[in-house]
Design an enzyme around this catalytic site. Structure first.
Site, PDB file in Angstrom:
ATOM      1  N   ASN A 240       0.902  -1.359  -0.085  1.00 50.88           N
ATOM      2  CA  ASN A 240      -0.114  -0.080   0.130  1.00 50.88           C
ATOM      3  C   ASN A 240       0.770   1.314  -0.034  1.00 50.88           C
ATOM      4  OD1 ASN A 240      -1.479   2.234   0.998  1.00 50.88           O
ATOM      5  ND2 ASN A 240      -3.117   0.973   1.691  1.00 50.88           N
TER       6      ASN A 240
ATOM      7  N   ASP B  82      -0.180   4.510  -0.172  1.00 46.91           N
ATOM      8  CA  ASP B  82      -0.487   5.790   0.280  1.00 46.91           C
ATOM      9  C   ASP B  82       0.233   6.573   1.146  1.00 46.91           C
ATOM     10  OD1 ASP B  82      -3.116   4.451  -0.798  1.00 46.91           O
ATOM     11  OD2 ASP B  82      -4.111   4.145   1.297  1.00 46.91           O
ATOM     12  N   HIS B  83       1.054   6.429   1.698  1.00 46.39           N
ATOM     13  CA  HIS B  83       1.788   7.231   2.671  1.00 46.39           C
ATOM     14  C   HIS B  83       2.974   7.794   1.803  1.00 46.39           C
ATOM     15  CE1 HIS B  83      -0.403   6.581   6.304  1.00 46.39           C
ATOM     16  NE2 HIS B  83      -0.148   5.008   6.149  1.00 46.39           N
TER      17      HIS B  83
ATOM     18  N   HIS C 264      -5.644   3.577  -1.889  1.00 46.86           N
ATOM     19  CA  HIS C 264      -6.992   4.061  -1.520  1.00 46.86           C
ATOM     20  C   HIS C 264      -7.286   5.451  -1.598  1.00 46.86           C
ATOM     21  CE1 HIS C 264      -9.817   4.457   2.312  1.00 46.86           C
ATOM     22  NE2 HIS C 264     -10.553   4.786   1.237  1.00 46.86           N
TER      23      HIS C 264
ATOM     24  N   ARG D 104      -9.369   8.265  -1.438  1.00 49.88           N
ATOM     25  CA  ARG D 104     -10.261   8.791  -0.313  1.00 49.88           C
ATOM     26  C   ARG D 104     -11.198  10.118  -0.971  1.00 49.88           C
ATOM     27  NH1 ARG D 104      -8.565   6.722   5.052  1.00 49.88           N
ATOM     28  NH2 ARG D 104     -10.332   7.560   5.886  1.00 49.88           N
TER      29      ARG D 104
ATOM     30  N   ARG E 142      -6.848  13.039   0.382  1.00 51.40           N
ATOM     31  CA  ARG E 142      -5.950  13.354   1.315  1.00 51.40           C
ATOM     32  C   ARG E 142      -4.350  12.734   1.067  1.00 51.40           C
ATOM     33  NH1 ARG E 142      -7.397  10.185   7.054  1.00 51.40           N
ATOM     34  NH2 ARG E 142      -9.297  11.252   6.380  1.00 51.40           N
TER      35      ARG E 142
ATOM     36  N   GLU F 218      -8.823   0.425  -3.293  1.00 55.64           N
ATOM     37  CA  GLU F 218      -9.586   0.626  -1.868  1.00 55.64           C
ATOM     38  C   GLU F 218     -10.271   1.733  -1.941  1.00 55.64           C
ATOM     39  OE1 GLU F 218      -7.169   0.865   1.607  1.00 55.64           O
ATOM     40  OE2 GLU F 218      -6.169  -0.946   1.182  1.00 55.64           O
TER      41      GLU F 218
ATOM     42  N   THR G  40      -6.894   6.553   9.988  1.00 58.37           N
ATOM     43  CA  THR G  40      -6.788   5.456   8.882  1.00 58.37           C
ATOM     44  C   THR G  40      -8.030   4.730   8.904  1.00 58.37           C
ATOM     45  OG1 THR G  40      -5.524   3.560   8.331  1.00 58.37           O
ATOM     46  CG2 THR G  40      -5.655   4.081  10.574  1.00 58.37           C
ATOM     47  N   THR G  41      -8.324   3.600   8.416  1.00 60.31           N
ATOM     48  CA  THR G  41      -9.595   2.882   8.181  1.00 60.31           C
ATOM     49  C   THR G  41      -9.691   2.150   9.692  1.00 60.31           C
ATOM     50  OG1 THR G  41      -9.162   2.591   5.841  1.00 60.31           O
ATOM     51  CG2 THR G  41     -10.799   1.360   6.918  1.00 60.31           C
TER      52      THR G  41
ATOM     53  N   GLU H 148     -11.071  -9.047   2.979  1.00 63.53           N
ATOM     54  CA  GLU H 148      -9.897  -8.769   3.614  1.00 63.53           C
ATOM     55  C   GLU H 148     -10.234  -8.822   5.303  1.00 63.53           C
ATOM     56  OE1 GLU H 148      -7.445  -5.728   1.836  1.00 63.53           O
ATOM     57  OE2 GLU H 148      -6.527  -5.400   3.610  1.00 63.53           O
TER      58      GLU H 148
ATOM     59  N   HIS I 294      -3.747  -4.391   7.728  1.00 65.16           N
ATOM     60  CA  HIS I 294      -4.108  -3.372   8.429  1.00 65.16           C
ATOM     61  C   HIS I 294      -3.092  -3.618  10.071  1.00 65.16           C
ATOM     62  CE1 HIS I 294      -5.950   0.543   9.569  1.00 65.16           C
ATOM     63  NE2 HIS I 294      -5.381   0.194  10.817  1.00 65.16           N
ATOM     64  N   GLY I 295      -2.149  -2.792   9.999  1.00 59.51           N
ATOM     65  CA  GLY I 295      -1.215  -2.563  11.073  1.00 59.51           C
ATOM     66  C   GLY I 295      -0.180  -3.810  11.190  1.00 59.51           C
TER      67      GLY I 295
ATOM     68  N   HIS J 166       1.940   1.062   6.108  1.00 57.52           N
ATOM     69  CA  HIS J 166       2.536   1.777   6.959  1.00 57.52           C
ATOM     70  C   HIS J 166       4.025   1.285   7.435  1.00 57.52           C
ATOM     71  CE1 HIS J 166       3.746   4.139  10.676  1.00 57.52           C
ATOM     72  NE2 HIS J 166       3.136   5.066  10.004  1.00 57.52           N
TER      73      HIS J 166
HETATM   74  N1  PXP Z   1      -5.667  -2.873   3.910  1.00 55.34           N
HETATM   75  C1  PXP Z   1      -7.017  -2.035   3.906  1.00 55.34           C
HETATM   76  C2  PXP Z   1      -8.069  -2.611   3.565  1.00 55.34           C
HETATM   77  C3  PXP Z   1      -6.598  -0.745   4.526  1.00 55.34           C
HETATM   78  O1  PXP Z   1      -7.631   0.117   4.783  1.00 55.34           O
HETATM   79  C4  PXP Z   1      -5.416  -0.272   4.954  1.00 55.34           C
HETATM   80  C5  PXP Z   1      -5.117   0.910   5.502  1.00 55.34           C
HETATM   81  O2  PXP Z   1      -5.038   1.829   4.427  1.00 55.34           O
HETATM   82  C6  PXP Z   1      -4.411  -1.408   4.894  1.00 55.34           C
HETATM   83  C7  PXP Z   1      -4.683  -2.699   4.341  1.00 55.34           C
HETATM   84  C8  PXP Z   1      -2.839  -1.169   5.154  1.00 55.34           C
HETATM   85  O3  PXP Z   1      -2.555  -0.806   6.634  1.00 55.34           O
HETATM   86  P1  PXP Z   1      -1.287  -0.352   7.134  1.00 55.34           P
HETATM   87  O4  PXP Z   1      -0.991   0.884   6.399  1.00 55.34           O
HETATM   88  O5  PXP Z   1      -1.703  -0.418   8.501  1.00 55.34           O
HETATM   89  O6  PXP Z   1      -0.271  -1.573   6.689  1.00 55.34           O
END
Ligand code: PXP
Length: 242
Positions: free
Chosen positions: A8, A10-11, A45, A47, A51, A72, A102-103, A153, A193-194, A216
């Site tokens: 991912n 996004d960051h 993602h 959004r 952002r 996403e 975040t989500t 997921e 996530h996480g 992240h």
């Molecule tokens: N999967 C989904 C559906 C998410 O919304 C996110 C956060 O954007 C992630 C995975 C990735 O999460 P993380 O950035 O905590 O690894």
């Protein structure tokens, strides 16, 4: 077969948006580097508040990605229109609140059963694989299957944030139970996530999880060791099965 790694990015866009006057760092270049380092998929993602990822990023990523593009998105008319036009490989439906960092938490599929079923059907007709981002909960698994989704997921946030071993064990069991139930119903099972280089190890014991979407921890590590190495380390961890 090893589970797939979706990176991912996004960051990377978050960092760029911190200084809107410079187009740097470019998530398109990040996607290229991640793919070269072994990522199986690029996840973004888009959004509602734009952002981090911008419409321009998505368009160029769709043209340049050589693996799979996983979009996403919130279940809104605007996002559905974009998905049906751009046709990413897959769409992951996520809940979205403006004020969240975040989500936070998964979709309530039961509550939005009809709306999600309609969207899943439209994605399916367009040839886009659908996935619903849900908490590890058996009712949500059944409702996702009823909605006709190809995949779920599992939101691993609570497992990753567990403050004690008993709490972690409890969350792990919830994930394990959901994975087994989902597979029985024929759903493809993903997780995200996480997740980081440590807490992923235990989940890798669950053979049925086909795909991990991680953002992240990889981007944070990339700040110190570079993105190719950060991605390679995660790929190696997945291939070593923890
Ligand atoms: N999967 C989904 C559906 C998410 O919304 C996110 C956060 O954007 C992630 C995975 C990735 O999460 P993380 O950035 O905590 O690894």
């Amino acid at each position: 077969m090893y589970p797939r790694l979706g990176v991912n990015i996004d960051h990377i866009a978050t960092l760029r948006q911190a200084r809107k006057t410079v187009p740097n760092p470019d998530p398109v270049y990040a996607a290229y580097l991640a793919e070269q380092a072994g990522a199986d998929q690029i996840t973004v993602h888009l959004r509602e508040d734009r952002r981090h990822i911008q419409d321009r990023d998505l368009k160029i990523l769709k043209e340049t990605i050589q693996t799979r593009l996983n979009l996403e998105m919130a279940n809104t008319q605007e996002m559905l229109k974009i998905a049906l036009y751009l046709k990413p490989f897959s769409a992951t439906l996520v809940p979205e609140k403006r004020e969240e960092i975040t989500t936070e938490g998964g979709l309530d599929v039961m509550r939005h059963q009809d709306a999600l079923t309609r969207t899943v059907n439209m994605l399916k007709e367009a040839g886009i694989r659908s996935s619903l981002f849900i908490d590890p909960d058996l009712d949500q698994i059944r409702a996702s299957h009823k909605a006709g989704s190809d995949a779920v997921e599992i939101h691993t946030g609570k497992y990753c944030e567990a403050k004690s071993l008993p709490e972690e064990n409890h969350e792990f069991q919830a994930i394990l139970g959901s994975v087994k139930a989902g597979r029985k119903l024929g759903l493809q099972i993903f997780a995200g996530h996480g997740l980081n280089y440590h807490n992923l190890k235990r989940l890798l014991q669950i053979e049925e999880i086909e795909e991990y979407n991680i953002g992240h921890s990889i981007i944070a590590r990339a700040v110190f060791v570079g993105l190719p190495q950060a991605v390679r380390e995660m790929v190696e961890l997945i291939r070593s099965k923890g």
